[in-house]
Structures are given as C-alpha cells and as structure tokens.
Design an enzyme around this catalytic site. Sequence first.
Site, PDB file in Angstrom:
ATOM      1  N   LYS A 131       3.671   3.866  -6.998  1.00  0.00           N
ATOM      2  CA  LYS A 131       4.795   4.485  -6.431  1.00  0.00           C
ATOM      3  C   LYS A 131       5.960   4.521  -6.910  1.00  0.00           C
ATOM      4  O   LYS A 131       6.322   4.259  -7.669  1.00  0.00           O
ATOM      5  CB  LYS A 131       5.365   3.750  -5.204  1.00  0.00           C
ATOM      6  CG  LYS A 131       6.623   4.982  -3.653  1.00  0.00           C
ATOM      7  CD  LYS A 131       6.262   3.866  -3.017  1.00  0.00           C
ATOM      8  CE  LYS A 131       7.831   4.405  -1.886  1.00  0.00           C
ATOM      9  NZ  LYS A 131       8.621   3.039  -0.676  1.00  0.00           N
ATOM     10  N   SER A 206       8.427   5.707   2.980  1.00  0.00           N
ATOM     11  CA  SER A 206       8.474   6.176   2.345  1.00  0.00           C
ATOM     12  C   SER A 206       7.501   6.779   0.533  1.00  0.00           C
ATOM     13  O   SER A 206       7.500   7.988  -0.237  1.00  0.00           O
ATOM     14  CB  SER A 206       9.865   5.600   1.125  1.00  0.00           C
ATOM     15  OG  SER A 206       9.248   4.436   0.797  1.00  0.00           O
ATOM     16  N   SER A 230       7.365   1.618   5.079  1.00  0.00           N
ATOM     17  CA  SER A 230       7.193   2.844   4.360  1.00  0.00           C
ATOM     18  C   SER A 230       6.085   2.534   3.714  1.00  0.00           C
ATOM     19  O   SER A 230       5.379   3.499   2.636  1.00  0.00           O
ATOM     20  CB  SER A 230       8.357   3.375   2.890  1.00  0.00           C
ATOM     21  OG  SER A 230       9.642   3.055   3.846  1.00  0.00           O
TER      22      SER A 230
END
Length: 532
Positions: A131, A206, A230
């Site tokens: 990420k 996210s 997330s």
Amino acid sequence: MAPPLTARVQLLLLRAAGFLIGLIGQVARAFGGPKFHARTTGPVSEPLLLLSGIQLAKLIRQRKVKCIDVVQAYINRIKDVNPMINGIVKYRFEEARKEAHSVDERLAEKLEDEATLEKKWPFLGVPLTVKEAFQLQGMPNSSGLVNRRDAISKSDATVVALLKEAGAIPIGITNCSELCMWYESSNKIYGRSNNPYDLQHIVGGSSGGEGCTLAAACSVIGVGSDIGGSIRMPAFFNGIFGHKPSPGVVPNQGQFPMAGEAQEIFQCTGPMCRYAEDLIPMLRVMAGPGIKKLKLDAKVHLRHLKFYWMEHDGGSLLMSKVEQDLILAQRKVVAHIESMLGASVQHVKLKQMKYSFQLWITMMSTKGHDGKEPMKFVDLLGDHGKPISPLWELIKWCLGLSVYTIPSIGLALLEEKLKYNKEKYKKFKAVEESLHKELVEMLGDDGVFLYPSHPTVAPKHHVPLTRPFNFAYTGVFNALGLPVTQCPLGLNAKGLPLGIQVVAGPFNDHLTLAVAQYLEKSFGGWVCPGKI
C-alpha cells in the site's frame, strides 16, 4: 438558547448530510472516470500466478522454478491488467528483476539446504505489493495527497523491511484513498482504482489498490492497514483474504498518516492475500517480536469451537440494510458448519451493535494521555501546514479547481460535528465497554463470531458518498479491539464477491485464521476474475 437535539434527530441530520454530499458526488459519477468496453479483467493463463506465496517460495527453494520466471510472470500480468484496474500506481520492475536474479544466483551456489532456506527466508523470491501509504525505499509515500506528491521514502516501513528480510520481492506500490480515510480508493494523484470483477464498481478503501491488485492476480501477497475496515472492506469487495490482527501485535511504524496517540492502538497493520494458507506465515513475519502475544502454534479443533452469528447490526438508522445475497451466504456458512462439523452455531442479538458508528467515533474522539486532542483532518489535508478551509475547497471542487477529493472535503466539513463532547463521549464509551465485555465473555478462548462484512456487495463508483456510514460494519471491531479475518465466499449472480467477517476474542487470532482456511476449502476461496 435552542434546546439540544435529540439523538434520533442528530442521526437523521448526519444521514441527510451524507446524502447531500453524495448527490454532489454523482456529478463525478456521471462525467468522470474512464469507460471500459470489458466488464472484467481477463482470466489467468500462466500457472505460476495460481500458486500461493508459500507454494511459490517452496518451488523456488527447491530450484524447480526460477525466481526471475516468477517475477516476470507477475510483471507480464500487471502490464496486461493494471491499465484496467489501476491498482499498482508505481512499478518497481527493474529492481525486482535484479533481486530475482540475485536469488537465482544464490540458489545456484547451493550453500544452504532447503530447511535452512525456509527458516531464513520463508517468502524467498515471492512477489509482494505494498500500500502506497507505507514507506518502501525509493518509492512515493503520498497517501494520495497532492501536497505530498514529491514525498519519496528513504527507508522501509517496519513490516516492509521484515517481509523483505523474509525474502519477498516488492514489485510495486498500490493505490489508496486520500489520506486513507475513505472506502473508495481514488485520489488526485493516481486517480481511481476499479474492481476486477466489474470495472464500474469500487475496490474499497483505504487499501483498495492492494485489494484489486491481489484479486486480479497481479500480486500474491500484500501489505494493508486498517483503522475502520481498510483491510477488510477491500478484501471483501475484491474476494480475497485480509486479516486485522489483535491490536499491538504488528508494528505500524513507517506509514502516513499515523494515527494519533490514543488511536494508534486501534490502527492495525496486517496481511492481505489470495490464499488463506499465506495468512499465518505472513503474520509471523510481519509481527516480528509481537508474534509472542499470539498462539499461532496452538492446534485448533474446529469441531470444538463455539460459533455465533448475527445477520445485521440490529437496525441502525445510519446504515443500509444488509442485502439478501449476503444473508443467504452467511446462512449457508452456518448450515455447512452445523452439518459438516457437527458444531452448534448460536444465533445472537447483540443490541448494542446498532451503535457501531457511534463507537467508532468515540474511538476517534479519544484524547491522548496528555489530554491532547487527536490530529484534525483539516490539518492533515494541509500536510501539517496551514489547515484548509473545507467550504472554500467545496466551492473550488464544484469549479473543478480543488486538489482534494469530495469525500475528504465532506469529512473536513463534518469533522467538528462528528466529534463527541465530554457528555456524549462518556455515554458511548460506556456502551463500548459494555459491548466489549459482552463479546469477550461470549467468545472466551474458544469462540468465533460470524458477522457481515458490509451491508452490500461492492457498490458502483461514488455510491459510497450516499452511504458514508456503512463502513461501521467493519469499524466497530477496531473500536472493540478484536482480531478479525475477512473471508471470501464465492460470487453472487452478478459476478461480485460475497464474504464474511470471522471475529475472535483478544489475541485469539489463531481461531479466525483456522476458520478462514476451513471456509476456503469449503467454499472455494478466491475466484479468478473473468473465469467462466
């Protein structure tokens, strides 16, 4: 002085505010975003892409497969598919090829036997994606914030360093929502990520870029973070596995933004992957010394576990109703456990679950030990500089001039309204403590709780703006500090992933991870997009 609003009226006003922001967002849905002729990404034809991380590492250690061939297979897949999903936002191909060649050269020297190699490098030569919010040396670390467009990592986040030390080879970084605070992964630097099962649907956030990258077989293991779902929402929307560990087990250092002092314990870094058998090995590596807090070596006898389930949150005014497809999928799991394991699965009604959103806000409103308020979102949007003016940014956004996304502007507008005053905080803190006690006592050290991952399957792009509070189905377990594994359960009639959350008591991650492996064997686990 005007009389205080009742709790019911406040909830209705919050929902109305979210709906109005959502109407603005529909403009973007009508006019923005790329259009694709294909509905899904193509299926996988390369067999190497259909192996788990630990299977790949074993073949590489045994010298049955060259590491460079594995890495190149993933690079080829990324080149074919990533333009459609926009999951990986910065490639690391040349460095990855060099590292793969180094692995092959070392293995050719035959200095260590297979057992030694496995102990030292359990993920030797395995492709890894990370990420973008995590530091990966030499790669961007903006978290989708335009002000940080030029931020380049000079070192690795702790978990990234640990995975690299275990032999994993990073091949790229993946998209996220702006400042990791929304459940659609889109920002003004990298644009929007698309669901590989239907490109007109969201990937979650996210860690959404990570979710769709793994689902599209552009990676096999990945790093995500979770303070409100997330990891779990992207894992659910993209039909893969994701684990939110017990708090304080896996180090969070090296990501942006970092949660405030009081919230850091609720922010969890964890593994995301296509195959359940990679979860425990990944967690062992990522936790470092923190792994001692868990019981991953304990044998789990599924027949002896206590199972509990709940179909929905009990009727919150803020959340959507759980779709029938998800309820039916959950009931199939319950029926399967009862018939195949002979275990009893008790249906429960935890009345305080309907306050899930309020409990998450309570967590985010908690002050530090020094009484300091949590970092304001408007300050973060200014990247610790001058706070932005949300109203002015909204006007600029309508004119196409703002560097911020509408979800971030909306959150900044609502931020002060969402925070709880002393009286409200005290009220919902008591609810949180009561629900935590009820769940911990119910689960003990031998129980798991089956709960919906989200009220709906992956919605179309921008629809979350009209349903801003649905994330509370995952966020509540951050507030409660419990470990959760997100498990895929196949696809619905429209070809979108189904799934379920498996929850356990504190530091009983081994139970949810064992159930994840069982559900994968029973329901098939990850399904390749585009597969007929």
